[in-house]
Design an enzyme around this catalytic site. Sequence first.
Site, mmCIF file in Angstrom:
data_model
loop_
_atom_site.group_PDB
_atom_site.id
_atom_site.type_symbol
_atom_site.label_atom_id
_atom_site.label_comp_id
_atom_site.label_asym_id
_atom_site.label_seq_id
_atom_site.Cartn_x
_atom_site.Cartn_y
_atom_site.Cartn_z
ATOM 1 N N ASP A 410 0.592 -1.308 0.163
ATOM 2 C CA ASP A 410 -0.005 -0.191 0.082
ATOM 3 C C ASP A 410 0.848 1.081 0.138
ATOM 4 O O ASP A 410 2.028 1.373 0.205
ATOM 5 C CB ASP A 410 -0.794 -0.004 1.149
ATOM 6 C CG ASP A 410 -2.055 0.673 1.216
ATOM 7 O OD1 ASP A 410 -2.431 1.586 0.108
ATOM 8 O OD2 ASP A 410 -3.233 0.458 2.034
ATOM 9 N N GLU A 465 -13.681 1.423 0.786
ATOM 10 C CA GLU A 465 -13.286 2.058 2.192
ATOM 11 C C GLU A 465 -13.627 3.372 2.404
ATOM 12 O O GLU A 465 -13.670 3.997 3.427
ATOM 13 C CB GLU A 465 -11.654 1.938 2.209
ATOM 14 C CG GLU A 465 -10.822 2.845 1.170
ATOM 15 C CD GLU A 465 -9.322 2.443 1.164
ATOM 16 O OE1 GLU A 465 -8.754 3.292 1.629
ATOM 17 O OE2 GLU A 465 -8.991 1.386 0.969
#
Length: 642
Positions: A410, A465
């Site tokens: 990420d 998200e």
Amino acid sequence: MRYYPLICLLVLPLAAAQAAKPIRITSPDGAVQVTVDVTPQGQPTYAVRYRQAELLRPSGLGLQLASADLTQGLKLRKADKQTTVTDDYQLATDKRANCRYRANRRVVHFQSPAKGPQLSVVFQVSDDGVAFQYVVEGNSQEVQRITAEATSFHLPATAKGWLHPHAKAQTGFANTQPSYEEYYQRGIAAGTPSTLGQGWSFPALFEVGGHWVLLTEAGMGRTYSGTHLGHSAPDAEYSVAFPQAPERTTPEAALLPESRLPWRTPWRVLVVGNSLRPIVESTLTTDVSAPAQSAALPTAPGKSSWSWVLLGDDKTTYDVQRRFIDYSASMGWGYCLVDALWDKQIGYDKTQELAQYARSKNVGLLVWYNSNGHWNEAPQTPTKVLFEAESRRQEFARIKQMGIAGIKVDFFGGDGQSFMNYYQDLLTDAAQAGLLVNFHGTTIPRGWNRTYPNLVTMEAVRGFEFLTFDQANTDQEPTHCAVLPFTRNAVGPMDFTPMAFSEIRGKERRTSNAFELALSVLFQSGIQHYAEVPEGMAAQPAYVREFVQKLPPSWADVKFLDGYPGQYAVLARQAPGGAWYVAGINGTDAPKTIQLDLSQLGLQKGTLITDGDTNRSFSTQAVAGSTLSVTLPARGGFVVQP
């Protein structure tokens, strides 16, 4: 003999005129036509038509090198004979398992008046689009640098765009932009300046008088940077823009493209057609990308549970993750993703226990990493272990020995050439360790999942998200989801992390449960990480749970059935055994009736699951015959299972 000089004077202009004639390349079916020419100023151009429709007006070609100007003063030296490109290959993690590429190829060579690097352009024209790349050749052994591209896409003035604003570098959470996580501007006039001042990201979708054009790039190697569309597009002519200054792995690392000669650039890709079908169904981005160097590279598509999106960082604990492993096993899913802070809140030894427990349940464990070197300030761990090659390889060997199946990496920092290399370093070392890879906070796919089969998915989308962050994001989910099959998910696997029936803490979800169920089929990802938690799944009707359990781990094919970007989308996906699943969503605030012809799927019977009396309930009925009429409520959805 006295007439010989006169004959020469007559023949030479004739030869020059013949050499200067426009070069044409057509698709195998003749529908897509490319014309290559040179302006009186020596600027190379190309134009694209679909039958009688003009899709691109004459648009720029050329490269500006630090050592040579290959954008003007050029002559059309020659065009090679048109040849046929034939390629059949398999993909496990994309929209189609068996891909078939047929194109006509022609190389156009230009002559620069100066000694030094010379430019050629390779065109490959298929029934579903156009791909072209530059080739720079010369005798120099010095590293060459490209400072700008003259490539442009000159759309008709009436074109409308569905465009993703490119973010300003080093903004956003912990300085992690650009990570391709904005909302698409929908149906805007071509030439509209970008809302964030940095241009527009690939892929970019345009409607041109009932025809469609999707722009992107593919075949990204190690000698180029990622690009996007420029901020200003006067007269609807979009330029190619390079990354912003901070988009590099270290302050000294390569930002703009540099390489020794000969030099092949990535492909500029245009998917085109007179409907949205080729936009959704085309595999052009992988068609022109390099095949895997080894058939032994790991790849194993599937479905995954994931606690973080609804439960957050605090639930990355041993007991919760063991429960999610059981959840995956009960649903027949092949994976469970353990997100950030696992190294601190669970620890390596206990994570190894989890991995062994998961394997006993036929579940592979995936673990999260922060990518960062200097470029982001995200505190989530593990961090600062992947950037340096020696540390990375030791870490990969360690977790592989622990029984870990793959990694999620990420918070990347942009599209500079050094980042393009870092991505591929990660993929290469992970493949050698036998690990699958999921990139988050990332750039877009550029055909990498063909070249590196262990790349199962990439985020590069404003995913689920964001719905948990604030109500404004939650409000936009319906229209946003109705854009993505025609834009981001059209160019490669997309880790949106869909499907939640549970409520989001402190938010009011606008979509129906049937809408959420439809996303499990509508969105494609090599590993599909589902947002729903065990309790939420257990609360659904048995036939809904059974539907999700029976979804195949990968898809064999896709068909576009109906839709319009930002309004609604209906797709069919084929299971490896041949059965077709159908899914549709209504992204608008008004009911919509959809008429479907199922005969093209050979589907004569099945089960429809759609909205019930409320947007949190379901209804089901048998489907018989080759036609189906479904009325979807506002922000509703449906699936048909065979």
